[in-house]
Design an enzyme around this catalytic site. Sequence first.
Site: not given
Length: 501
Positions: A153, A177, A180, A285, A385
């Site tokens: 995301f 993909k 969502e 990240c 994280e």
Amino acid sequence: MTEQIDVVGHWRDGARWEGSADRFGDVYDPATGAVARRVAFANGDDVDTVVAGAVVAGRAWGETSLTRRTSVMFAFREVLSRRREELAAVITAEHGKVLDDALGEVQRGLEVAEFACGAPHLLKGGFSDGVSGGVDVYSFRQPVGVVAVISPFNFPAMVPLWFVPIAIACGNAVILKPSEKDPSASLLLGEIWAEAGLPPGVFNVVQGDKVAVDALLTHDDVGAVSFVGSTPIARYVYETGTAHGKRVQALGGAKNHMVVLPDADLEGAADAAVSAGFGSAGERCMAISVVVAVDPVGDELVEAIASRMGGLTTGDGREGADMGPLVTGAHRDKVTSYLDAGVRDGARLVVDGRDVEPKGAAGGFWLGPTLFDDVRPGMSVYDDEIFGPVLSVVRAETYDDAVALVNDSPYGNGTAIFTTDGGAARRFQREVTVGMIGVNVPIPVPMAYYSFGGWKASLFGDTRAHGTEGISFFTRQKVVTSRWPDPAERGGVDLGFPRHS
């Protein structure tokens, strides 16, 4: 009267497609907390339909001349550049990052598209003439076929663009993909590919959750999978995909340290820590989440960081704020829970992001920049994280202690050192067990012609994203040993092992 909410569907055969599933997810406007639209979740039949079309389209695309494929890549680069602001606006509306940050995301993805335009050179094979009597050896690369890209995301455009242009330039068909949580950017990418002249079925999108992911990971006609996300899911994707005979590159999580030596420019280091810690609300990240202050600079550095945080504004990313909301309420609440945990574990909460007064709707998923000091390994704010605007300062007595902190982490994505000592910097880059290193650069994301990826639990698989490793991942090499003998010089039967002479 109930207001109609748009549904985000899939992309198949060069157009939007509703699919057949009856499950949906909510997509929020993070700055208001309202449900902005819904996203359709693909089922196994939907995935089968898309894969079947991709197999046919990919076979034809792989046989298309390199010149034609390259012309589409150049066109894609131009259309993406022209529509970058439109794409950035979609990112901000669903992810929440400020517009300038979203534009930066598109730009970094655009750089990979530009790299992929060099496919004719990148796909060149080798040729050795006369390796033996009348024998030549040469190599060339062919596409894998159908490949899947599963993206997170936090970068709904950039991460797909790390993989998709290279995969397509190499002659593959791609099924994306997306997350969502912010799915609409994927369909805009579909429009851009179509406008660039890519044949229908070469680029596809299936929306969904774990059902769609598992269908791709286990499908016999999907040959390779690229993934970016958290380490537990990256491990799952890698193990599941490889167990089903696929090549997989799965980029996992991170806990990136920024080491500040006593000789560093502390003002510049403080600027870097705030920029790298709170950009995109820490949902990167490559964000700096741990600052390692080497004695005796800790107190001065913490003060400098805190003073800069006081000047930041948190608010709607469309309205000129410095930092936007988090992507969902659930994620905001998870990040917020670490603040209480840090205090319980004995860390000093210097700036509490829960006290922020956002410039936005009360229902937005707000959490302001947060700063902890006196953090130690073993605390959850250090070990986990967090993926939010939480910056932790750890004190280290020596350079060696600082390097040990970096190397003891299970993650090895990115790290940075701030110093004016070239010898220390050179030693650091050789000693740390991390894949991407910055010297006075807090977010060392490499340019597209280098490859992106970490070490340890930050990467599963043997190849990294984009660059030459991306070309290798999305192709398979063939080596041909060829001989065209003179019929008059036929040598007869020889059962010995072939030798070059």
